[in-house]
Design a protein around this motif. Structure first.
Motif, PDB file in Angstrom:
ATOM      1  N   VAL A 169      34.515  73.576  19.421  1.00  0.00           N
ATOM      2  CA  VAL A 169      34.751  74.508  18.318  1.00  0.00           C
ATOM      3  C   VAL A 169      33.454  75.211  17.923  1.00  0.00           C
ATOM      4  O   VAL A 169      33.447  76.417  17.627  1.00  0.00           O
ATOM      5  N   THR A 170      32.346  74.480  17.927  1.00  0.00           N
ATOM      6  CA  THR A 170      31.062  75.077  17.548  1.00  0.00           C
ATOM      7  C   THR A 170      30.601  76.102  18.569  1.00  0.00           C
ATOM      8  O   THR A 170      29.998  77.116  18.214  1.00  0.00           O
ATOM      9  N   TRP A 171      30.870  75.866  19.845  1.00  0.00           N
ATOM     10  CA  TRP A 171      30.545  76.873  20.855  1.00  0.00           C
ATOM     11  C   TRP A 171      31.352  78.154  20.619  1.00  0.00           C
ATOM     12  O   TRP A 171      30.874  79.251  20.879  1.00  0.00           O
ATOM     13  N   ILE A 172      32.569  78.015  20.130  1.00  0.00           N
ATOM     14  CA  ILE A 172      33.384  79.188  19.830  1.00  0.00           C
ATOM     15  C   ILE A 172      32.815  79.940  18.632  1.00  0.00           C
ATOM     16  O   ILE A 172      32.663  81.169  18.654  1.00  0.00           O
ATOM     17  N   LEU A 173      32.474  79.211  17.571  1.00  0.00           N
ATOM     18  CA  LEU A 173      32.050  79.822  16.315  1.00  0.00           C
ATOM     19  C   LEU A 173      30.562  80.167  16.288  1.00  0.00           C
ATOM     20  O   LEU A 173      30.143  81.053  15.542  1.00  0.00           O
ATOM     21  N   ARG A 174      29.751  79.387  17.041  1.00  0.00           N
ATOM     22  CA  ARG A 174      28.304  79.581  17.125  1.00  0.00           C
ATOM     23  C   ARG A 174      27.619  79.506  15.763  1.00  0.00           C
ATOM     24  O   ARG A 174      26.575  80.118  15.533  1.00  0.00           O
ATOM     25  N   ILE A 234      47.307  63.645  23.883  1.00  0.00           N
ATOM     26  CA  ILE A 234      47.405  64.862  23.069  1.00  0.00           C
ATOM     27  C   ILE A 234      46.024  65.271  22.573  1.00  0.00           C
ATOM     28  O   ILE A 234      45.650  66.452  22.611  1.00  0.00           O
ATOM     29  N   MET A 235      45.251  64.307  22.130  1.00  0.00           N
ATOM     30  CA  MET A 235      43.900  64.598  21.664  1.00  0.00           C
ATOM     31  C   MET A 235      43.018  65.108  22.803  1.00  0.00           C
ATOM     32  O   MET A 235      42.195  66.010  22.612  1.00  0.00           O
ATOM     33  N   VAL A 236      43.175  64.534  23.987  1.00  0.00           N
ATOM     34  CA  VAL A 236      42.439  65.021  25.159  1.00  0.00           C
ATOM     35  C   VAL A 236      42.785  66.488  25.417  1.00  0.00           C
ATOM     36  O   VAL A 236      41.906  67.307  25.727  1.00  0.00           O
ATOM     37  N   GLY A 237      44.061  66.833  25.260  1.00  0.00           N
ATOM     38  CA  GLY A 237      44.486  68.219  25.457  1.00  0.00           C
ATOM     39  C   GLY A 237      43.824  69.162  24.462  1.00  0.00           C
ATOM     40  O   GLY A 237      43.330  70.239  24.835  1.00  0.00           O
ATOM     41  N   TRP A 238      43.805  68.779  23.185  1.00  0.00           N
ATOM     42  CA  TRP A 238      43.132  69.577  22.166  1.00  0.00           C
ATOM     43  C   TRP A 238      41.651  69.761  22.513  1.00  0.00           C
ATOM     44  O   TRP A 238      41.100  70.861  22.402  1.00  0.00           O
ATOM     45  N   THR A 239      41.028  68.679  22.924  1.00  0.00           N
ATOM     46  CA  THR A 239      39.597  68.720  23.243  1.00  0.00           C
ATOM     47  C   THR A 239      39.330  69.622  24.439  1.00  0.00           C
ATOM     48  O   THR A 239      38.377  70.415  24.440  1.00  0.00           O
ATOM     49  N   ALA A 240      40.175  69.512  25.465  1.00  0.00           N
ATOM     50  CA  ALA A 240      40.010  70.349  26.652  1.00  0.00           C
ATOM     51  C   ALA A 240      40.146  71.828  26.311  1.00  0.00           C
ATOM     52  O   ALA A 240      39.356  72.666  26.783  1.00  0.00           O
ATOM     53  N   VAL A 241      41.121  72.163  25.477  1.00  0.00           N
ATOM     54  CA  VAL A 241      41.314  73.560  25.071  1.00  0.00           C
ATOM     55  C   VAL A 241      40.093  74.075  24.312  1.00  0.00           C
ATOM     56  O   VAL A 241      39.615  75.197  24.555  1.00  0.00           O
ATOM     57  N   ALA A 242      39.563  73.256  23.405  1.00  0.00           N
ATOM     58  CA  ALA A 242      38.387  73.668  22.628  1.00  0.00           C
ATOM     59  C   ALA A 242      37.182  73.890  23.531  1.00  0.00           C
ATOM     60  O   ALA A 242      36.427  74.856  23.359  1.00  0.00           O
ATOM     61  N   LEU A 243      36.990  73.008  24.499  1.00  0.00           N
ATOM     62  CA  LEU A 243      35.837  73.130  25.395  1.00  0.00           C
ATOM     63  C   LEU A 243      35.970  74.323  26.340  1.00  0.00           C
ATOM     64  O   LEU A 243      34.988  75.028  26.605  1.00  0.00           O
ATOM     65  N   VAL A 244      37.167  74.562  26.848  1.00  0.00           N
ATOM     66  CA  VAL A 244      37.376  75.727  27.718  1.00  0.00           C
ATOM     67  C   VAL A 244      37.148  77.015  26.933  1.00  0.00           C
ATOM     68  O   VAL A 244      36.479  77.948  27.414  1.00  0.00           O
TER      69      VAL A 244
END
Length: 255
Positions: A169-174, A234-244
């Motif tokens: 999320v931080t990489w997205i928002l910077r 489910i949490m792994v999925g959320w995390t993967a989406v955030a990182l991608v």
């Protein structure tokens, strides 16, 4: 290989020399363990006064992790600070100049961050469990009991994933300010409220913290559409989406 090793070494040095990131890991450990011990002691002394439904659904392992709701905020802070320090200090320009391959740069930071939170998360989880069970007395369970080891290991995995989600999320928002202003209220207030109100419970259960946290339970209350491992997935999925999404932002936007 030599270049990758140098990048990893550089990211390791940056991670352990920024005091705030190191402190957040220590705070995550102390808060999670201390609150878990305190709540376990209180439950042991007042168990007979609890409503019958609470006594029937009592989960001694989850009780040991009562401090996780606050401890996870420190892990979130670690993930945010590890990434946002690049932008707040302007170091991101030097980092990308030294490592133009942005995927390599991000992967190295992820490897270092994952290693740190995984070790601290596992230590925190096992210490919380053993001290919490010691406080529970006759209500306690042992590590060899059914599903207990899964739940304790799951606690460490949960703390690792919540930090990685925060990094994405931080990489997205910077921006540390934006990341804190979104993630802290979300996981400390919004999702717990949604998961505990009957009208919104079915929605709340699908957020990363509510789904992933189910891995730490050994008592099935029958109110969730997934099991412990399903919740963690489910949490792994959320995390993967955030990182991608974080990677795409890093790759397409200027430093």
């Amino acid at each position: 290989m030599a270049h990758t090793t140098q990048v990893l070494r550089s990211e390791w040095t940056k991670a352990i020399t920024v005091r705030t990131t190191v402190w957040t890991l220590g705070i995550a450990f102390l808060v999670t363990v201390a609150i878990g011990v305190l709540i376990s002691l209180v439950i042991n002394n007042s168990f007979e006064d609890l409503p019958e439904r609470d006594r029937l659904n009592f989960d001694p392992v989850l009780t040991s992790f009562a401090g996780m709701s606050l401890g996870q905020l420190a892990m979130i802070a670690f993930g945010i600070l590890l990434v946002s320090s690049e932008y707040s200090t302007g170091m991101i320009r030097a980092s990308l100049a030294a490592v133009p391959q942005r995927g390599t740069f991000m992967a190295a930071k992820l490897v270092v961050g994952t290693a740190l939170v995984f070790v601290v998360g596992m230590i925190t989880s096992f210490v919380s469990f053993f001290l919490g069970q010691a406080m529970l007395g006759d209500l306690s369970v042992s590590l060899g009991d059914e599903n207990v080891l899964r739940a304790v290991i799951g606690g460490g995995l949960y703390m690792t994933l919540i930090a990685l989600f925060a990094m994405g999320v931080t990489w997205i928002l910077r921006s540390a300010l934006l990341a804190f202003s979104i993630l802290v209220p979300l996981f400390f207030l919004v999702t717990p409220i949604l998961a505990n109100i009957e009208a919104t419970r079915d929605v709340g259960y699908w957020f990363p913290d509510q789904a992933g946290g189910w891995i730490m339970s050994v008592v099935d209350t029958g109110d969730r559409p997934y099991g412990p491992w399903g919740g963690l997935l489910i949490m792994v999925g959320w995390t993967a989406v955030a990182l991608v999404a974080g990677y795409l932002t890093l790759r397409k936007r200027d430093a």
